[in-house]
Write an enzyme that holds these catalytic residues in place. Structure first.
Site, short mmCIF file in Angstrom:
data_model
loop_
_atom_site.label_atom_id
_atom_site.label_comp_id
_atom_site.label_asym_id
_atom_site.label_seq_id
_atom_site.Cartn_x
_atom_site.Cartn_y
_atom_site.Cartn_z
N LYS A 1 -22.06 144.17 63.40
CA LYS A 1 -21.03 145.14 63.83
C LYS A 1 -19.62 144.60 63.56
O LYS A 1 -18.78 145.29 62.98
CB LYS A 1 -21.18 145.42 65.33
CG LYS A 1 -19.99 146.16 65.93
CD LYS A 1 -20.15 146.43 67.41
CE LYS A 1 -19.72 145.32 68.33
NZ LYS A 1 -18.26 145.21 68.55
N ASN A 2 -19.40 143.35 63.97
CA ASN A 2 -18.03 142.84 63.88
C ASN A 2 -17.65 142.43 62.46
O ASN A 2 -16.49 142.11 62.20
CB ASN A 2 -17.84 141.68 64.86
CG ASN A 2 -17.83 142.20 66.30
OD1 ASN A 2 -17.71 143.41 66.53
ND2 ASN A 2 -17.99 141.31 67.25
N CYS B 1 -8.74 146.55 78.01
CA CYS B 1 -10.09 147.11 78.17
C CYS B 1 -10.81 146.31 79.23
O CYS B 1 -10.23 145.40 79.82
CB CYS B 1 -10.84 147.12 76.84
SG CYS B 1 -11.42 145.51 76.36
N ARG C 1 -6.13 141.96 76.16
CA ARG C 1 -6.27 142.01 74.71
C ARG C 1 -5.01 142.51 73.99
O ARG C 1 -5.02 143.56 73.36
CB ARG C 1 -7.49 142.85 74.33
CG ARG C 1 -8.76 142.28 74.95
CD ARG C 1 -9.99 143.05 74.58
NE ARG C 1 -10.49 142.71 73.26
CZ ARG C 1 -11.58 143.24 72.72
NH1 ARG C 1 -12.26 144.14 73.38
NH2 ARG C 1 -11.98 142.89 71.53
N ASP D 1 -19.33 136.50 73.08
CA ASP D 1 -20.20 137.69 73.01
C ASP D 1 -21.65 137.39 73.41
O ASP D 1 -22.46 138.32 73.49
CB ASP D 1 -20.18 138.27 71.58
CG ASP D 1 -18.84 138.87 71.23
OD1 ASP D 1 -18.03 139.08 72.15
OD2 ASP D 1 -18.60 139.13 70.04
N ARG E 1 -22.82 151.25 71.37
CA ARG E 1 -21.68 150.90 70.51
C ARG E 1 -22.04 149.78 69.55
O ARG E 1 -21.52 149.73 68.44
CB ARG E 1 -20.48 150.46 71.36
CG ARG E 1 -19.87 151.57 72.16
CD ARG E 1 -18.64 151.10 72.89
NE ARG E 1 -17.64 150.60 71.92
CZ ARG E 1 -16.42 150.23 72.23
NH1 ARG E 1 -16.01 150.31 73.48
NH2 ARG E 1 -15.59 149.79 71.32
N1 EPU Z 1 -5.25 137.67 71.61
C1 EPU Z 1 -3.91 137.64 71.87
N2 EPU Z 1 -3.06 138.25 70.99
C2 EPU Z 1 -3.51 138.88 69.87
C3 EPU Z 1 -4.89 138.91 69.61
C4 EPU Z 1 -5.74 138.29 70.50
O1 EPU Z 1 -3.47 137.06 72.88
O2 EPU Z 1 -2.68 139.42 69.11
C5 EPU Z 1 -6.18 137.05 72.56
C6 EPU Z 1 -7.13 138.10 73.20
O3 EPU Z 1 -6.50 138.76 74.28
C7 EPU Z 1 -8.30 137.25 73.62
C8 EPU Z 1 -8.35 136.19 72.52
O4 EPU Z 1 -7.08 136.20 71.88
O5 EPU Z 1 -8.07 136.65 74.86
C9 EPU Z 1 -9.43 136.42 71.47
O6 EPU Z 1 -9.26 137.69 70.87
P1 EPU Z 1 -9.64 137.99 69.35
O7 EPU Z 1 -8.46 138.63 68.71
O8 EPU Z 1 -10.21 136.77 68.72
O9 EPU Z 1 -10.78 139.06 69.53
P2 EPU Z 1 -10.89 140.49 68.86
O10 EPU Z 1 -10.57 140.39 67.43
O11 EPU Z 1 -10.17 141.48 69.70
C10 EPU Z 1 -13.38 140.13 68.16
C11 EPU Z 1 -14.67 140.86 68.37
C12 EPU Z 1 -15.09 140.72 69.82
C13 EPU Z 1 -15.24 139.23 70.12
C14 EPU Z 1 -13.94 138.49 69.82
C15 EPU Z 1 -14.02 136.99 70.00
C16 EPU Z 1 -14.56 142.63 66.74
C17 EPU Z 1 -14.48 144.08 66.46
N3 EPU Z 1 -14.51 142.25 68.03
O12 EPU Z 1 -12.43 140.75 69.03
O13 EPU Z 1 -16.35 141.36 69.94
O14 EPU Z 1 -15.56 139.04 71.48
O15 EPU Z 1 -13.54 138.75 68.45
O16 EPU Z 1 -15.04 136.46 69.23
O17 EPU Z 1 -14.70 141.83 65.84
C18 EPU Z 1 -18.10 142.42 71.07
O18 EPU Z 1 -18.68 142.53 69.98
O19 EPU Z 1 -18.69 142.65 72.16
C19 EPU Z 1 -16.71 141.98 71.11
C20 EPU Z 1 -15.93 142.15 72.17
#
Ligand code: EPU
Length: 427
Positions: A22-23, A118, A123, A308, A400
């Site tokens: 998915k990711n 969320c 986030r 995850d 999802r």
């Molecule tokens: N963060 C910031 N600022 C930013 C971006 C992120 O502070 O601009 C913080 C977030 O708030 C969080 C941390 O950095 O505390 C990690 O966030 P990250 O950006 O790495 O996560 P994401 O890209 O929003 C993806 C996956 C998530 C998975 C995380 C971590 C996708 C679509 N989602 O989210 O997947 O948990 O990386 O590995 O790729 C799931 O599949 O259940 C899921 C939540």
């Protein structure tokens, strides 16, 4: 709303084929906006988040054809694209924000709603926006939207304060069509980042170093089409591997990359499960007479233990002998499953960012709610081993990101069925 009815199940046995990630597929679909040519994407999982991304791309002007039986999506973003994403879609799924980088690169302007917080945390998207600014975009936040504009993005050195998966992907997608070279430092190294880079490179991008903490992106004028197969979903695989442990069964996950599962494999071994790589995939089995013991887990960016998998692994620890400590360092609010597991008889206390789990002899079936995707999966696992019946509601969260979870579990011997809102049984 649909729900799962889950009864205490025998040890799960057999093999299960893992779907595409998915990711990985979500940002790759967004990246298809970078080219006018046709892209063909294989091993696409049939999940509602993928539906949402397809709807978003269509509303932005792309042509999408999804052959669900074959698991193939063809995209064609050849016509005029719109620079504005709809709030309804972005608020439904945060990964929608990943269209920002591609649209900015392709159209020179973009207007995307801020995704907001969320269930699992605030986030923010500040790191994405800092990256776009560093590439020369004018970025303005107003009325709940982010507007970015740049006649032509310019390669730059971008240092991420935290190795965010989404920011790494978004900035990488923006930089592929920039003038000059971008260095993305302290970036995420998740396998999904490598898959996105591979997709982009097969479309003509020049990205080196994906999978390390510095990615070099030499901008190119245009991208062509690409034919790409999505990597297997390491979190789906991990969920079935924990299912083997919690039901004291014997499951082989096939269509997996064992390397992506290293942190989980280490922890499964630590709690006393057997894990072996076979020609078919990775086998997890419980050895009669061995006690499942406590273990401490700390979630970290890859190659650390994945956030995850935190909830699902916690379900296993609720039944382990001794005291386990699970520390969540990636998201600030990812313990929503704890209250629900406690309703099923688990002994867990939350202390700041850690959960202290005292193993209990058994869990008991109860009415519980899926509060997010992985929390939902954790409750399914707990319910398989709980005495009696569990009614799990709000399973749209599970839809999802898991492909046919109930069907795949049933093939392994689980007693799980889906009931639609109208009481209709759906096997
Ligand atoms: N963060 C910031 N600022 C930013 C971006 C992120 O502070 O601009 C913080 C977030 O708030 C969080 C941390 O950095 O505390 C990690 O966030 P990250 O950006 O790495 O996560 P994401 O890209 O929003 C993806 C996956 C998530 C998975 C995380 C971590 C996708 C679509 N989602 O989210 O997947 O948990 O990386 O590995 O790729 C799931 O599949 O259940 C899921 C939540």
């Amino acid at each position: 709303m649909a729900r799962f009815i889950i009864e205490n199940s025998p040890p799960l046995k057999g093999s299960v084929k893992i779907s595409g990630s998915k990711n990985a597929v979500l940002p790759i679909l967004a990246a298809s906006l970078l080219t006018e040519d046709k892209c063909v994407i294989h091993e696409v999982p049939d999940q509602s988040d993928v539906d949402t991304m397809c709807t978003l791309l269509e509303r932005l002007g792309a042509g999408i054809h999804w052959d669900k039986n074959a698991g193939i999506i063809s995209t064609a973003a050849s016509g005029k694209l719109h620079a504005e994403a709809e709030y309804e879609l972005v608020s439904k799924m945060r990964a929608s924000f990943s269209v920002m980088g591609p649209l900015l690169a392709r159209l020179g302007e973009v207007n995307v709603p801020l995704p907001g917080g969320c269930a699992i945390g605030a986030r923010p998207v500040d790191l994405h926006l800092k990256g776009f600014s560093a590439l020369g975009a004018e970025v303005v936040q107003e009325h709940g939207n982010v507007r970015a504009r740049a006649k032509k993005l310019k390669g730059a050195r971008v240092y991420l304060d935290f190795p965010s998966v989404g920011a790494t992907e978004n900035i990488m997608m923006a930089a592929v069509l920039a003038d000059g070279v971008t260095f993305l430092e302290n970036c995420a190294v998740e396998p999904e980042i490598v898959d996105l880079a591979n997709f982009l490179n097969s479309a003509g991008a020049e990205i080196r170093g994906a999978g390390t903490d510095t990615i070099k992106i030499a901008g190119v004028k245009t991208l062509s089409g690409a034919d790409h197969t999505i990597i297997p979903d390491r979190i789906e695989a991990g969920t079935y591997m924990v299912a083997a442990g919690i039901t004291r069964g014997d499951i082989t996950v096939t269509n997996v990359v064992a390397d992506h599962l290293k942190p989980l494999i280490a922890k499964l071994k630590e709690v006393n499960l057997n894990v072996s790589e076979t020609d078919a995939g990775v086998r997890v089995n419980y050895e009669e007479g061995r006690r499942i013991v406590a273990a401490d887990v700390k979630t970290l960016p890859y190659p650390g233990f994945p956030t995850d998998m935190q909830a699902q692994f916690m379900s296993l620890l609720t039944l382990a002998e001794g005291t386990s400590i699970v520390t969540e360092t990636v998201f600030e609010n990812r313990f929503m499953h704890v209250g629900e597991l406690k309703r099923m008889g688990a002994d867990i206390k939350i202390e700041s960012r850690s959960a202290v789990i005292e193993g209990v002899k058994r869990l008991t079936g109860a009415q519980v709610k899926a509060t997010d995707l992985r929390a939902g999966a954790a409750l399914v696992l707990a319910a398989l081993t709980a005495t009696g019946t569990t009614e799990l509601s709000d399973i749209y969260h599970i839809d999802r990101g898991y492909c046919e979870l109930a069907e795949k579990l049933r093939l392994l011997g689980a007693n799980i069925r889906r009931e639609e809102e109208n009481g209709e049984k759906n096997n």
